[in-house]
Design an enzyme around this catalytic site. Structure first.
Site, PDB file in Angstrom:
ATOM      1  N   LEU A  21      39.628 -16.828  20.210  1.00 21.33           N
ATOM      2  CA  LEU A  21      39.531 -16.324  18.837  1.00 21.33           C
ATOM      3  C   LEU A  21      38.387 -16.905  18.014  1.00 21.33           C
ATOM      4  O   LEU A  21      38.112 -16.423  16.927  1.00 21.33           O
ATOM      5  CB  LEU A  21      40.862 -16.604  18.108  1.00 21.33           C
ATOM      6  CG  LEU A  21      42.097 -15.952  18.741  1.00 21.33           C
ATOM      7  CD1 LEU A  21      43.373 -16.416  18.030  1.00 21.33           C
ATOM      8  CD2 LEU A  21      41.990 -14.434  18.673  1.00 21.33           C
ATOM      9  N   ASN A  25      32.632 -21.334  18.967  1.00 26.68           N
ATOM     10  CA  ASN A  25      33.321 -22.450  19.620  1.00 26.68           C
ATOM     11  C   ASN A  25      33.309 -22.106  21.121  1.00 26.68           C
ATOM     12  O   ASN A  25      34.067 -21.258  21.586  1.00 26.68           O
ATOM     13  CB  ASN A  25      34.741 -22.530  19.041  1.00 26.68           C
ATOM     14  CG  ASN A  25      35.658 -23.477  19.785  1.00 26.68           C
ATOM     15  OD1 ASN A  25      35.390 -23.854  20.919  1.00 26.68           O
ATOM     16  ND2 ASN A  25      36.754 -23.830  19.154  1.00 26.68           N
ATOM     17  N   SER A  28      36.524 -22.251  23.326  1.00 28.56           N
ATOM     18  CA  SER A  28      37.503 -21.204  23.001  1.00 28.56           C
ATOM     19  C   SER A  28      37.098 -19.879  23.645  1.00 28.56           C
ATOM     20  O   SER A  28      37.929 -19.176  24.239  1.00 28.56           O
ATOM     21  CB  SER A  28      37.614 -21.057  21.479  1.00 28.56           C
ATOM     22  OG  SER A  28      38.026 -19.772  21.103  1.00 28.56           O
ATOM     23  N   GLU A 162      36.447 -26.007   5.703  1.00 34.12           N
ATOM     24  CA  GLU A 162      37.110 -26.348   6.964  1.00 34.12           C
ATOM     25  C   GLU A 162      37.630 -27.781   6.954  1.00 34.12           C
ATOM     26  O   GLU A 162      37.891 -28.379   7.993  1.00 34.12           O
ATOM     27  CB  GLU A 162      36.140 -26.118   8.125  1.00 34.12           C
ATOM     28  CG  GLU A 162      35.581 -24.695   8.169  1.00 34.12           C
ATOM     29  CD  GLU A 162      36.316 -23.755   9.128  1.00 34.12           C
ATOM     30  OE1 GLU A 162      36.815 -24.221  10.152  1.00 34.12           O
ATOM     31  OE2 GLU A 162      36.375 -22.546   8.837  1.00 34.12           O
ATOM     32  N   HIS A 230      31.620 -27.412  13.911  1.00 30.82           N
ATOM     33  CA  HIS A 230      31.974 -28.353  12.839  1.00 30.82           C
ATOM     34  C   HIS A 230      31.099 -29.595  13.006  1.00 30.82           C
ATOM     35  O   HIS A 230      30.733 -29.950  14.144  1.00 30.82           O
ATOM     36  CB  HIS A 230      33.441 -28.804  12.939  1.00 30.82           C
ATOM     37  CG  HIS A 230      34.449 -27.760  12.581  1.00 30.82           C
ATOM     38  ND1 HIS A 230      35.610 -27.567  13.300  1.00 30.82           N
ATOM     39  CD2 HIS A 230      34.488 -26.868  11.577  1.00 30.82           C
ATOM     40  CE1 HIS A 230      36.310 -26.584  12.747  1.00 30.82           C
ATOM     41  NE2 HIS A 230      35.650 -26.139  11.701  1.00 30.82           N
ATOM     42  N   CYS A 348      39.554 -33.886  16.329  1.00 36.60           N
ATOM     43  CA  CYS A 348      40.055 -32.648  15.707  1.00 36.60           C
ATOM     44  C   CYS A 348      41.555 -32.715  15.464  1.00 36.60           C
ATOM     45  O   CYS A 348      42.077 -32.098  14.542  1.00 36.60           O
ATOM     46  CB  CYS A 348      39.824 -31.455  16.627  1.00 36.60           C
ATOM     47  SG  CYS A 348      38.129 -31.127  17.026  1.00 36.60           S
TER      48      CYS A 348
HETATM   49  O1  SUG Z   1      38.743 -23.808  14.711  1.00 31.76           O
HETATM   50  N1  SUG Z   1      39.855 -23.649  18.033  1.00 31.76           N
HETATM   51  C1  SUG Z   1      39.586 -24.451  16.839  1.00 31.76           C
HETATM   52  C2  SUG Z   1      39.147 -25.831  17.197  1.00 31.76           C
HETATM   53  C3  SUG Z   1      39.067 -26.708  16.005  1.00 31.76           C
HETATM   54  C4  SUG Z   1      38.441 -28.007  16.283  1.00 31.76           C
HETATM   55  N2  SUG Z   1      38.422 -28.794  15.103  1.00 31.76           N
HETATM   56  C5  SUG Z   1      37.445 -29.675  14.765  1.00 31.76           C
HETATM   57  N3  SUG Z   1      36.275 -29.656  15.346  1.00 31.76           N
HETATM   58  N4  SUG Z   1      37.701 -30.479  13.811  1.00 31.76           N
HETATM   59  C6  SUG Z   1      38.564 -23.777  15.933  1.00 31.76           C
HETATM   60  O2  SUG Z   1      37.583 -23.222  16.446  1.00 31.76           O
HETATM   61  C7  SUG Z   1      40.642 -21.695  19.210  1.00 31.76           C
HETATM   62  C8  SUG Z   1      41.770 -20.733  19.121  1.00 31.76           C
HETATM   63  C9  SUG Z   1      41.722 -19.647  20.131  1.00 31.76           C
HETATM   64  O3  SUG Z   1      40.637 -19.312  20.594  1.00 31.76           O
HETATM   65  O4  SUG Z   1      42.781 -19.121  20.411  1.00 31.76           O
HETATM   66  C10 SUG Z   1      40.460 -22.483  17.924  1.00 31.76           C
HETATM   67  O5  SUG Z   1      40.867 -22.038  16.886  1.00 31.76           O
END
Ligand code: SUG
Length: 421
Positions: A21, A25, A28, A162, A230, A348
Site C-alpha cells: 500500500l 516504501n 512494502s 507523519e 521518512h 519505526c
Molecule cells: O508508512 N508501511 C509503513 C512503514 C512505516 C515506517 N515508519 C517509519 N519509517 N517511521 C509506511 O510506509 C506498509 C503497509 C502495506 O503495504 O500494507 C506500510 O504502511
C-alpha cells in the site's frame, strides 16, 4: 520517579499483511502479495521490548487499532464485503504498529508552558494510514491524561504530517531545553514527499517551541528517490549525537552550522556514501535504529535490525564505529523481520516520550510480567498467516476482531477504546 525516555512500541495487530500500500516504501511494494505472519510479527515486537527492558530502558505500549475499520468503510459508502480490493486492504492495514508515526512529541523542557506536547499525525499522504488518527488520538488521550501533557488533534489536511519519524531532538542533557529539528520533503519527485513543511511549522507553533531553537530542514530529493520515505530511514538522533547518512539532507552544511551554533557540544556522526551507499543504507535499514542512552553511564547503544549486519558495507562500517571509541558503545541487533518486510525497522515501531512514567496511565507501561500476559494472548489468538486474498474471508474478519477485543479486555481498556466506532 524522574523524567526519563520511555519507548512506546506499537503492538503488531492481528491483521498484519502485505498489500503493497505504500508507494515510495520499497519493502512494502516489493513484498506486495506475499504471505504475512501476524503472530510471529507481534511476538518479534514483544521480544524487542523485552530486550530493551533487559537493557534497563523504560518501556510502554500502544494497542493495535480495531480492524477492519468499518467506520472508515462506511464513510466511503462501502463495507468489507463490497469494497474494492485496495480499499478493503486499507481498512485492514495494521500500519498503526509503526508508532513513530503516531505523533510528534516535544518534551516539557522545550515548550513555553512546560508541558509535554503531543500532536497526533494525520498521515494523509497514504489512504491506508489516513484513518489511523482517531484511534491514535483516543489512546493518547487516555495514556497522557495528566495535566503534565497536552495532546493535540492532527493538523488539518492537505498538509501531510507523519509524526516523530521526521522529527529529531538534540540536547545537552535531556532535562534542559533542546533543539528540535523538523525534516520535511519537497513534492515533485517520483515518490510522494510525505512530510510537508507547513505541517511541521504548525506542530512547532502548536507545541509552543522557541523559534530560535527550532530548525526546519529539507530532506534531500535523492534520499526520497532512493526510498527514504521518512527521515528516520536515513538519520537518527539522541541527546547530543546526530547519526546520519551523508546524503540525508538537502542543505547539509547550513543545517550542521545551525546545529553547532545552537548546540556547540553536538557530535555529528556522518556515514559517507563512499562507505555505505544510500541503496545499502535503505535496504539494510541501519539508520532506522533506536539510538538509546544506556543506564549507569554505559554510553549509547544502536539497536539495529538484524538485516544491518547482513549487509557487508554496513557491517564493516558498524565495526569501525565501535572501534572508534565514540559515544556509541554498542550495536545490538534485533529481529523484526515481519515489520521490516513492510518497511518498518526498530525505530519505526516506537514513539519516544521524555516524561516521568508515574505521570502516564499505567495500562500503557509494561514490564516483563505484563508482556508475558500479552504474548499469551497473541499466541492463542493472532492469525498465523494471512495472504491478501484472505481479507475477503469473513472468518478472518471474525478472528481479527476477536483477537483485538481479547487484548483490549485483558489490558482493561475496553471502556475507553470500544466506543461506537
Ligand atoms: O508508512 N508501511 C509503513 C512503514 C512505516 C515506517 N515508519 C517509519 N519509517 N517511521 C509506511 O510506509 C506498509 C503497509 C502495506 O503495504 O500494507 C506500510 O504502511
Amino acid at each position: 520517579m524522574a523524567v526519563t525516555e520511555i519507548n512506546f512500541d506499537g503492538i503488531v495487530g492481528p491483521s498484519h499483511n502485505y498489500a503493497g500500500l505504500s508507494l515510495g516504501n520499497l519493502a512494502s511494494v516489493e513484498n506486495s502479495g506475499a504471505a504475512s505472519f501476524p503472530r510471529q510479527a507481534a511476538l518479534e515486537g514483544i521480544a524487542k521490548m523485552r530486550a530493551n527492558i533487559v537493557l534497563g530502558l523504560q518501556q510502554g505500549i500502544f494497542l493495535p487499532h480495531r480492524r477492519p475499520d468499518h467506520a472508515w468503510l462506511n464513510s466511503l459508502g462501502t463495507s468489507v464485503a463490497d469494497a474494492p480490493t485496495h480499499i478493503r486492504a486499507a481498512a485492514f492495514s495494521a500500519s498503526a504498529m509503526w508508532a513513530a508515526n503516531a505523533a510528534t512529541v516535544s518534551p516539557a523542557a522545550d515548550t513555553v508552558d512546560r508541558r509535554c506536547h503531543l500532536t497526533v499525525a494525520n498521515l494523509v499522504s497514504m489512504p491506508h494510514r489516513s484513518h489511523e488518527w482517531p484511534q491514535t488520538l483516543a489512546q493518547l488521550q487516555v495514556a497522557f491524561a495528566s495535566p503534565k501533557f497536552a495532546v493535540h488533534s492532527p493538523v488539518p489536511p492537505p498538509f501531510g504530517d507523519e509524526g516523530a519519524a521526521n522529527h529529531m531532538r538534540l540536547c545537552e542533557d535531556p532535562a534542559s531545553p533542546g533543539v528540535e529539528v523538523f525534516v520535511y520533503g519537497r513534492s515533485g519527485g517520483a515518490f510522494p514527499a510525505r512530510q510537508h513543511l507547513e505541517a511541521s511549522q504548525a506542530v512547532a507553533r502548536i507545541h509552543g517551541l522557541d523559534p530560535a531553537r527550532t530548525l526546519f530542514v529539507e530532506q534531500s530529493a535523492e534520499a526520497i528517490a532512493a526510498g527514504a520515505f521518512h527521515n528516520d530511514v536515513v538519520a537518527v538522533a539522541n541527546e547530543g549525537v546526530l547519526f546520519a547518512h551523508e546524503l540525508a539532507f538537502a542543505e547539509k552544511i547550513r543545517f550542521f552550522e545551525d546545529l553547532r551554533r545552537l548546540l556547540p557540544s553536538v557530535q555529528i556522526i556522518e556515514v559517507p556514501a563512499a562507505a555505505v551507499s544510500l541503496a545499502d543504507a535503505i535496504q539494510s535499514y541501519f539508520f532506522n535504529a533506536q539510538l538509546v542512552t544506556l543506564p549507569d553511564g554505559a554510553g549509547m547503544a544502536l539497536i539495529v535490525p538484524g538485516e544491518a549486519q547482513a549487509t557487508a558495507s554496513v557491517s564493516t562500517w558498524l565495526d569501525t564505529l565501535i572501534a572508534g571509541n565514540g559515544p556509541i558503545r554498542r550495536v545490538i541487533p534485533v529481529d523484526v523481520r515481519q515489520s521490516m518486510a513492510n518497511g518498518g525497522g526498530p525505530a519505526c515501531l516506537r514513539l519516544r516520550v521524555l516524561a516521568d512514567p508515574l505521570d502516564i496511565d499505567p495500562r500503557f507501561i509494561v514490564d516483563d510480567g505484563k508482556l508475558d500476559g500479552i504474548a499469551a494472548i497473541i499466541e492463542d489468538n493472532w492469525p498465523e498467516r494471512i495472504t491478501p486474498g484472505d481479507l475477503s474471508d469473513p472468518a478472518l474478519t471474525a478472528q481479527v476482531e476477536h483477537s483485538w477485543l481479547t487484548l483490549v479486555d485483558h489490558l482493561q481498556l475496553s471502556r475507553e477504546l470500544c466506543g461506537d466506532r
